[in-house]
Write an enzyme that holds these catalytic residues in place. Sequence first.
Site, short mmCIF file in Angstrom:
data_model
loop_
_atom_site.label_atom_id
_atom_site.label_comp_id
_atom_site.label_asym_id
_atom_site.label_seq_id
_atom_site.Cartn_x
_atom_site.Cartn_y
_atom_site.Cartn_z
CB CYS A 118 60.36 39.04 72.59
SG CYS A 118 61.58 39.99 71.86
CB CYS B 57 59.31 38.74 69.09
SG CYS B 57 60.60 38.72 70.04
CG ASP B 58 56.05 37.13 70.75
OD1 ASP B 58 56.39 37.02 70.02
OD2 ASP B 58 56.82 36.33 72.27
#
Length: 311
Positions: free
Chosen positions: A129, A132-133
């Site tokens: 992701c 997200c990261d």
Amino acid sequence: MDDVLIVGGGIAAHTAALYAARAELKPLVLTGTGLDQLSTTSLVENYPGFPEGVQGPDLVDACKSQAKRFGARYLPGDATGLKPVQGGYEVVAGSSYRARTVIIATGASARTLGVPGEKEFWAKGVSTCAPCDAPLFRNKTVVVVGGGDSAMEEALMLTKFAGKVIIVHRREEFRASKIMQQRVLGMEAIEVLWNTAVTEVIGRAFVTGVKIRNLQTGQAALLACDGMFLAIGHTPTTAWLAGSGLALDAHGYIPGVVTNLPGVFAAGDVMDPRYRQAVTSAGTGCQASLEAEKFIEHRKAAGTYEVAASR
Ligand code: NAP
């Protein structure tokens, strides 16, 4: 027969349960025995309302507690079948459960390579992701595996943070749409290794590199990097619906919140191959629940609520 049966244990299921419970529909939630995707991630920084971020498992637990507070009931059980019965549907998950409406929120799982080190460094440099990261990789070098639109999107997003992005693709052409390919191939910060496979992830506390092999020459090499993003597709959890009559798209996803079966609705990643975010899952969980509520109200107004259930 219950009014609302929700199948799933992620944020889509809990949000659907929250809304159905607040509509006094006393939803029953069948949660699978495996972990939902959010519960396997660490810090979630893009869920609105948490300026400092929130741990994925804490977010899921909080949503579940919130649904329970309003009367949602939870039972563990992996669903293995859905079939229409008089007045509604029956879901088999060890025992059989009947309801007038069913919300399917069984999610999807990101495909993995299955190479050594991948599991060990999961959430320690290995991710599926980028939204997200990506911020964790500021000025670092990251590898993106895949050649579809997701890989292009992840790579482009990563360039906003990483110093260098290396796409490792197993063939010599991308599957992604032309426009996405052009964007990627025009970026100086992105390098592409064609005909190449990742064979191992290595590191200490965190990823320090990946072993790669050229699939044409067989030549192996070590590629130093700080992270590896997998974008090799997702598999929606819909195999258990085989034979139910529920329409799926060519990739096995349920094509929308409202399905072809009256009273069956879908939420979360099982119906969303595109966005796959915690917030969009929660959003479709809400939509599915409101649709279920409307469906029950229509049946009450039409006088078919009790009749159909007891005939
Ligand atoms: P996808 O189109 O199925 O692409 C998966 C990629 O991963 C392919 O390039 C495939 O290689 C590679 N791959 C699969 N298994 C692999 C393995 N074991 N080892 C190495 N590589 C592997 O999946 P996606 O990119 O997630 O896209 C899914 C759907 O969502 C598509 O229809 C896509 O168009 C859509 N989507 C659209 C957008 C957008 O429009 N912005 C964004 C994201 C996704 P091969 O090419 O060799 O098969």
